[in-house]
Design a protein around this motif. Structure first.
Motif, mmCIF file in Angstrom:
data_model
loop_
_atom_site.group_PDB
_atom_site.id
_atom_site.type_symbol
_atom_site.label_atom_id
_atom_site.label_comp_id
_atom_site.label_asym_id
_atom_site.label_seq_id
_atom_site.Cartn_x
_atom_site.Cartn_y
_atom_site.Cartn_z
ATOM 1 N N THR A 44 -12.238 6.398 11.503
ATOM 2 C CA THR A 44 -11.087 5.501 11.356
ATOM 3 C C THR A 44 -10.688 5.374 9.894
ATOM 4 N N ILE A 45 -11.687 5.258 9.031
ATOM 5 C CA ILE A 45 -11.403 5.173 7.588
ATOM 6 C C ILE A 45 -10.674 6.426 7.110
ATOM 7 N N SER A 46 -11.129 7.595 7.588
ATOM 8 C CA SER A 46 -10.520 8.851 7.168
ATOM 9 C C SER A 46 -9.050 8.919 7.587
ATOM 10 N N GLY A 47 -8.796 8.593 8.874
ATOM 11 C CA GLY A 47 -7.409 8.643 9.349
ATOM 12 C C GLY A 47 -6.523 7.620 8.655
ATOM 13 N N THR A 48 -7.051 6.415 8.481
ATOM 14 C CA THR A 48 -6.272 5.376 7.820
ATOM 15 C C THR A 48 -5.995 5.732 6.370
ATOM 16 N N GLY A 49 -6.979 6.335 5.698
ATOM 17 C CA GLY A 49 -6.794 6.736 4.304
ATOM 18 C C GLY A 49 -5.713 7.788 4.153
ATOM 19 N N ARG A 50 -5.723 8.768 5.070
ATOM 20 C CA ARG A 50 -4.677 9.787 5.003
ATOM 21 C C ARG A 50 -3.298 9.164 5.212
ATOM 22 N N GLN A 51 -3.218 8.263 6.146
ATOM 23 C CA GLN A 51 -1.940 7.601 6.400
ATOM 24 C C GLN A 51 -1.486 6.793 5.187
ATOM 25 N N ALA A 52 -2.446 6.098 4.546
ATOM 26 C CA ALA A 52 -2.116 5.323 3.351
ATOM 27 C C ALA A 52 -1.634 6.224 2.218
ATOM 28 N N LEU A 53 -2.285 7.389 2.066
ATOM 29 C CA LEU A 53 -1.857 8.330 1.029
ATOM 30 C C LEU A 53 -0.447 8.849 1.295
ATOM 31 N N ALA A 54 -0.143 9.094 2.580
ATOM 32 C CA ALA A 54 1.204 9.560 2.923
ATOM 33 C C ALA A 54 2.245 8.512 2.549
ATOM 34 N N GLU A 55 1.926 7.238 2.847
ATOM 35 C CA GLU A 55 2.868 6.183 2.511
ATOM 36 C C GLU A 55 3.006 6.028 0.993
ATOM 37 N N MET A 56 1.923 6.228 0.265
ATOM 38 C CA MET A 56 1.984 6.138 -1.191
ATOM 39 C C MET A 56 2.868 7.228 -1.777
ATOM 40 N N ARG A 57 2.818 8.432 -1.178
ATOM 41 C CA ARG A 57 3.684 9.515 -1.657
ATOM 42 C C ARG A 57 5.158 9.129 -1.508
ATOM 43 N N ARG A 58 5.484 8.515 -0.388
ATOM 44 C CA ARG A 58 6.868 8.113 -0.169
ATOM 45 C C ARG A 58 7.270 6.972 -1.099
ATOM 46 N N LEU A 59 6.261 6.197 -1.473
ATOM 47 C CA LEU A 59 6.532 5.052 -2.337
ATOM 48 C C LEU A 59 6.793 5.456 -3.782
ATOM 49 N N LEU A 60 6.236 6.595 -4.197
ATOM 50 C CA LEU A 60 6.396 7.048 -5.585
ATOM 51 C C LEU A 60 7.866 7.280 -5.900
ATOM 52 N N GLY A 61 8.248 6.925 -7.053
ATOM 53 C CA GLY A 61 9.626 7.128 -7.499
ATOM 54 C C GLY A 61 10.551 5.969 -7.208
ATOM 55 N N VAL A 62 10.081 5.018 -6.399
ATOM 56 C CA VAL A 62 10.909 3.853 -6.082
ATOM 57 C C VAL A 62 10.664 2.785 -7.139
ATOM 58 N N LEU A 63 11.690 2.368 -7.793
ATOM 59 C CA LEU A 63 11.558 1.372 -8.848
ATOM 60 C C LEU A 63 11.675 -0.014 -8.241
ATOM 61 N N ARG A 64 10.693 -0.860 -8.548
ATOM 62 C CA ARG A 64 10.720 -2.226 -8.056
ATOM 63 C C ARG A 64 10.727 -3.172 -9.249
ATOM 64 N N THR A 65 11.639 -4.100 -9.237
ATOM 65 C CA THR A 65 11.726 -5.099 -10.309
ATOM 66 C C THR A 65 11.807 -6.471 -9.700
ATOM 67 N N GLY A 66 11.234 -7.426 -10.382
ATOM 68 C CA GLY A 66 11.335 -8.803 -9.921
ATOM 69 C C GLY A 66 10.623 -9.072 -8.632
ATOM 70 N N GLU A 67 9.548 -8.345 -8.324
ATOM 71 C CA GLU A 67 8.842 -8.535 -7.063
ATOM 72 C C GLU A 67 7.937 -9.752 -7.166
ATOM 73 N N PRO A 68 7.918 -10.601 -6.131
ATOM 74 C CA PRO A 68 7.044 -11.760 -6.178
ATOM 75 C C PRO A 68 5.590 -11.368 -6.136
ATOM 76 N N GLU A 69 4.754 -12.250 -6.632
ATOM 77 C CA GLU A 69 3.334 -11.970 -6.669
ATOM 78 C C GLU A 69 2.785 -11.880 -5.257
ATOM 79 N N GLU A 70 1.854 -10.953 -5.042
ATOM 80 C CA GLU A 70 1.230 -10.785 -3.738
ATOM 81 C C GLU A 70 0.243 -11.918 -3.504
ATOM 82 N N SER A 71 0.210 -12.355 -2.266
ATOM 83 C CA SER A 71 -0.664 -13.479 -1.931
ATOM 84 C C SER A 71 -2.090 -13.042 -1.675
ATOM 85 N N GLY A 72 -2.291 -11.723 -1.500
ATOM 86 C CA GLY A 72 -3.635 -11.237 -1.224
ATOM 87 C C GLY A 72 -3.940 -11.191 0.261
#
Length: 400
Positions: free
Chosen positions: A232-260
């Motif tokens: 499960t960790i392996s599959g979830t990690g691959r999925q997370a990496l795929a989402e991170m690739r799509r996230l790269l290049g997107v500029l975010r400004t003024g984002e509120p702090e994450e609650s954790g």
């Protein structure tokens, strides 16, 4: 012919010079014919008058105000030296038109006053001996008409040019404003998409941490459970990496702090609840799923959910009375297909560009940005016979 026309437009002075020569030639022939017919020599002052008026025609567009003043001086010169009207005097109509169309405001007014005064002054200087006073007045009025028409035509050309220039300026300004608004909308939508994808990735990482802790806890006592947790960790990690690739290049400004504390984003399994809510709001929706449902990347599920949400919300807002919609979710071997259609007869669906389903999106702009983030394609447009159609194809494999 088009090349010749373009050449003439680029060299207006040459064109005016040609007509000036024609006018000078006609005036010269007129003076010669008059002298031969009447048996006397013409006024020698007619020669500089004809040359001066021809010069006015040749340079009217280059030095409009100066040529207008020169034409007025030549007119006074004719009156003083008793040089009767000739074909070259047609230049006065031409320069009046030019001053009204292209000259300064004072020049346009001066041209109107001079044009209206030219015929009466000419009649006073050279009255018709065999015509009554009433006839002379009537003839003078007829002579005023061409001067007035020349000025009116030139002034209308000036007004039309100003109107067209204003329209062009307005169109340019609106285009720039639209581009600026589109850029702002895209930037805002990218920031929102980035936050949502961040939540997806963070959720996957949280799952990986929980599974890793569980695997470490049962590693010695239950190896099979530990193995399953690692898979499960392996599959979830691959999925997370795929989402991170799509996230790269997107500029975010003024984002509120994450609650954790991360909550999973909507997915296709929640479409039933969404559609039921829409039905409860009064919009009939036909929902069908084709193909074999299977786990999808979180970004794809989120995109599919948001597209359906956006489309149904806009159908409810703009479809008009008695509108209905249909949603098709199709599982292909390598992609997820979406088809959302309505038969609304209400406001034009160009309004989709104005607002999103949750109040923070920007209609089709937001949809295209979402689909582009997962490497998919989107097609939207009116249906034959009325209504609107939105179709999307979302790839299930990560875009590299």
């Amino acid at each position: 012919m088009q090349r010749l026309y373009d050449f003439l437009r680029r060299h207006p002075t040459w064109v005016d010079g040609f007509w000036a020569l024609v006018l000078l030639g006609i005036s010269g022939l007129g003076l010669v014919s008059m002298s031969e017919a009447n048996g006397y020599d013409p006024n020698i002052a007619a020669v500089p008058v004809a040359i001066g008026l021809s010069l006015v025609v040749a340079l009217r567009r280059r030095w409009t105000e100066q040529m207008l003043v020169l034409a007025a001086v030549i007119g006074v010169f004719q009156l003083v030296l008793d040089v009767e009207t000739m074909p070259a005097n047609f230049a006065m109509l031409v320069v009046i038109y030019t001053a009204a169309a292209d000259g300064e405001k004072w020049a346009s007014r001066f041209a109107l006053i001079g044009g209206l005064a030219a015929a009466p002054l000419s009649m006073m200087r050279w009255p018709s001996e065999n015509t009554s006073v009433f006839g002379n007045v009537l003839f003078t009025m007829f002579q005023i008409v061409p001067f007035a028409l020349a000025w009116v035509l030139g002034d209308s050309i000036r007004t039309r040019r100003a109107y067209l220039a204003q329209l062009e300026e307005r169109a340019d300004r609106l285009e720039k404003e639209r581009e600026a608004q589109s850029k702002v909308a895209v930037a805002a939508e990218r920031a929102r998409i980035a936050r949502e994808l961040h939540d997806v990735v963070a959720h996957n990482v949280s799952v990986m941490v929980v599974q890793a802790d569980g695997a470490a806890y049962v590693l010695d006592t239950a190896p099979d459970q530990a193995k399953k947790a690692l898979e499960t960790i392996s599959g979830t990690g691959r999925q997370a990496l795929a989402e991170m690739r799509r996230l790269l290049g997107v500029l975010r400004t003024g984002e509120p702090e994450e609650s954790g504390e991360y909550v999973p984003q909507p997915d296709v399994e929640q479409l039933d609840e969404l559609i039921e809510q829409v039905r409860t709001a009064g919009l009939p929706v036909d929902f069908k799923v084709e193909g074999t449902p299977r786990p999808l990347p979180s970004g794809v599920e989120l995109t599919a959910y948001r597209i359906v949400q956006e489309a149904l919300t806009n159908t409810r807002k703009h479809g008009g009375e008695n509108a209905g919609a249909s949603v098709r979710l199709v599982y292909f071997d390598d992609g997820l297909g979406l088809l959302v259609e309505d038969d609304g007869k209400g406001a034009p669906h160009e309004l989709y560009e104005d607002g999103g389903a949750d109040g923070s999106g920007h209609g089709l702009i937001g949809m295209r940005e979402r689909v582009g983030m997962v490497g998919g394609t989107l097609d939207a447009g009116p249906r034959p016979g009325g209504g609107f159609r939105i179709s999307a194809l979302l790839p299930l494999k990560p875009a590299h």
